[in-house]
Scaffold this active site. Sequence first.
Site, PDB file in Angstrom:
ATOM      1  N   THR A 103     -23.521  92.821  21.420  1.00 42.68           N
ATOM      2  CA  THR A 103     -22.592  93.818  21.975  1.00 42.68           C
ATOM      3  C   THR A 103     -23.204  95.204  22.147  1.00 42.68           C
ATOM      4  O   THR A 103     -22.607  96.058  22.815  1.00 42.68           O
ATOM      5  CB  THR A 103     -21.390  93.997  21.017  1.00 42.68           C
ATOM      6  OG1 THR A 103     -21.918  94.436  19.747  1.00 42.68           O
ATOM      7  CG2 THR A 103     -20.620  92.698  20.836  1.00 42.68           C
ATOM      8  N   HIS A 117     -25.155 115.338  27.714  1.00 44.71           N
ATOM      9  CA  HIS A 117     -24.227 116.016  26.799  1.00 44.71           C
ATOM     10  C   HIS A 117     -24.539 115.766  25.319  1.00 44.71           C
ATOM     11  O   HIS A 117     -24.319 116.649  24.492  1.00 44.71           O
ATOM     12  CB  HIS A 117     -22.787 115.565  27.070  1.00 44.71           C
ATOM     13  CG  HIS A 117     -22.267 116.053  28.388  1.00 44.71           C
ATOM     14  ND1 HIS A 117     -20.944 115.960  28.739  1.00 44.71           N
ATOM     15  CD2 HIS A 117     -22.887 116.640  29.441  1.00 44.71           C
ATOM     16  CE1 HIS A 117     -20.764 116.467  29.958  1.00 44.71           C
ATOM     17  NE2 HIS A 117     -21.937 116.880  30.401  1.00 44.71           N
ATOM     18  N   ASP A 124     -32.047  91.702  18.468  1.00 48.51           N
ATOM     19  CA  ASP A 124     -31.888  90.526  17.624  1.00 48.51           C
ATOM     20  C   ASP A 124     -31.946  89.299  18.538  1.00 48.51           C
ATOM     21  O   ASP A 124     -32.269  89.401  19.737  1.00 48.51           O
ATOM     22  CB  ASP A 124     -30.608  90.623  16.775  1.00 48.51           C
ATOM     23  CG  ASP A 124     -29.328  90.541  17.601  1.00 48.51           C
ATOM     24  OD1 ASP A 124     -29.404  90.456  18.847  1.00 48.51           O
ATOM     25  OD2 ASP A 124     -28.236  90.570  16.993  1.00 48.51           O
ATOM     26  N   HIS A 125     -31.606  88.125  17.987  1.00 46.33           N
ATOM     27  CA  HIS A 125     -31.672  86.884  18.773  1.00 46.33           C
ATOM     28  C   HIS A 125     -30.711  86.927  19.953  1.00 46.33           C
ATOM     29  O   HIS A 125     -31.038  86.452  21.040  1.00 46.33           O
ATOM     30  CB  HIS A 125     -31.359  85.692  17.871  1.00 46.33           C
ATOM     31  CG  HIS A 125     -30.065  85.836  17.133  1.00 46.33           C
ATOM     32  ND1 HIS A 125     -29.901  86.742  16.086  1.00 46.33           N
ATOM     33  CD2 HIS A 125     -28.854  85.243  17.298  1.00 46.33           C
ATOM     34  CE1 HIS A 125     -28.663  86.676  15.642  1.00 46.33           C
ATOM     35  NE2 HIS A 125     -28.001  85.782  16.365  1.00 46.33           N
ATOM     36  N   ARG A 129     -23.825 124.706  25.658  1.00 49.47           N
ATOM     37  CA  ARG A 129     -22.717 124.423  24.735  1.00 49.47           C
ATOM     38  C   ARG A 129     -22.903 123.088  24.014  1.00 49.47           C
ATOM     39  O   ARG A 129     -22.420 122.900  22.893  1.00 49.47           O
ATOM     40  CB  ARG A 129     -21.390 124.428  25.486  1.00 49.47           C
ATOM     41  CG  ARG A 129     -21.220 123.299  26.499  1.00 49.47           C
ATOM     42  CD  ARG A 129     -19.999 123.491  27.379  1.00 49.47           C
ATOM     43  NE  ARG A 129     -19.740 122.359  28.247  1.00 49.47           N
ATOM     44  CZ  ARG A 129     -20.394 122.119  29.382  1.00 49.47           C
ATOM     45  NH1 ARG A 129     -21.370 122.925  29.783  1.00 49.47           N
ATOM     46  NH2 ARG A 129     -20.088 121.062  30.127  1.00 49.47           N
ATOM     47  N   HIS A 130     -23.631 122.181  24.653  1.00 57.00           N
ATOM     48  CA  HIS A 130     -23.841 120.876  24.025  1.00 57.00           C
ATOM     49  C   HIS A 130     -24.773 120.980  22.822  1.00 57.00           C
ATOM     50  O   HIS A 130     -24.654 120.215  21.871  1.00 57.00           O
ATOM     51  CB  HIS A 130     -24.380 119.885  25.055  1.00 57.00           C
ATOM     52  CG  HIS A 130     -23.480 119.729  26.233  1.00 57.00           C
ATOM     53  ND1 HIS A 130     -22.199 119.234  26.127  1.00 57.00           N
ATOM     54  CD2 HIS A 130     -23.657 120.053  27.536  1.00 57.00           C
ATOM     55  CE1 HIS A 130     -21.620 119.239  27.321  1.00 57.00           C
ATOM     56  NE2 HIS A 130     -22.489 119.742  28.188  1.00 57.00           N
ATOM     57  N   CYS A 138     -28.486  94.010  21.245  1.00 54.92           N
ATOM     58  CA  CYS A 138     -27.917  92.911  20.446  1.00 54.92           C
ATOM     59  C   CYS A 138     -26.835  92.249  21.294  1.00 54.92           C
ATOM     60  O   CYS A 138     -26.849  92.376  22.528  1.00 54.92           O
ATOM     61  CB  CYS A 138     -27.420  93.386  19.092  1.00 54.92           C
ATOM     62  SG  CYS A 138     -26.040  94.550  19.117  1.00 54.92           S
TER      63      CYS A 138
HETATM   64  C1  RB5 Z   1     -25.128  88.289  16.567  1.00 54.47           C
HETATM   65  O1  RB5 Z   1     -24.381  87.116  16.620  1.00 54.47           O
HETATM   66  C2  RB5 Z   1     -24.244  89.482  16.869  1.00 54.47           C
HETATM   67  O2  RB5 Z   1     -23.337  89.685  15.835  1.00 54.47           O
HETATM   68  C3  RB5 Z   1     -25.077  90.731  17.079  1.00 54.47           C
HETATM   69  O3  RB5 Z   1     -25.973  90.493  18.112  1.00 54.47           O
HETATM   70  C4  RB5 Z   1     -24.352  91.984  17.498  1.00 54.47           C
HETATM   71  O4  RB5 Z   1     -23.530  91.775  18.592  1.00 54.47           O
HETATM   72  C5  RB5 Z   1     -23.703  92.739  16.431  1.00 54.47           C
HETATM   73  O5  RB5 Z   1     -23.153  93.832  16.675  1.00 54.47           O
END
Ligand code: RB5
Length: 155
Positions: A66, A97, A8-9, A131-132, A64
């Site tokens: 996070t 795994h 994403d951005h 096992r995995h 993204c």
């Molecule tokens: C965008 O602001 C943010 O929410 C997205 O990139 C991401 O981190 C969502 O999980």
Amino acid sequence: MPIPIASDHAGLPLKQALVAALAAEGLSFNDLGTHGPESVDYPDFAHAVCAKVEGGEPFGILVCGTGIGMAIAANRHPGIRAAVLHSATEARLTRAHNNANIACLGARMMGIEVALDAIRAFLATPFEGGRHERRLQKLDPVLAKQGATGAKPTP
Ligand code: RB5
């Protein structure tokens, strides 16, 4: 085969840095967007990369802010095992795994060197099977029906 990748951005700068650095090492990418700084919705891009992996590509990469939103979206697809990575160790272990097939990174969480090490480890590490394999089949009805990884379970 070009590796499907999308962001994403928020993930765009890290995605661009990854593609540039890994292309210099000989990898090629199918960049499914986003391509500009305008605000977009991460699930649209997660679903695009998942479609490629569901169509036969072995791996995908999603970036993204996070990595978490991308992983939540991707893991709604049967047969997709998406892992949020913060280190090469996590990348190695989730391949060995969990047979993870999509790497998710958070551009607001890490720098380019850590991201590069994680992706290199992700792409280089084989699934251990054994096992995995049995555990994956318990996670995923698609694998349980098809034995999709081909690995033989051990007792
Ligand atoms: C965008 O602001 C943010 O929410 C997205 O990139 C991401 O981190 C969502 O999980």
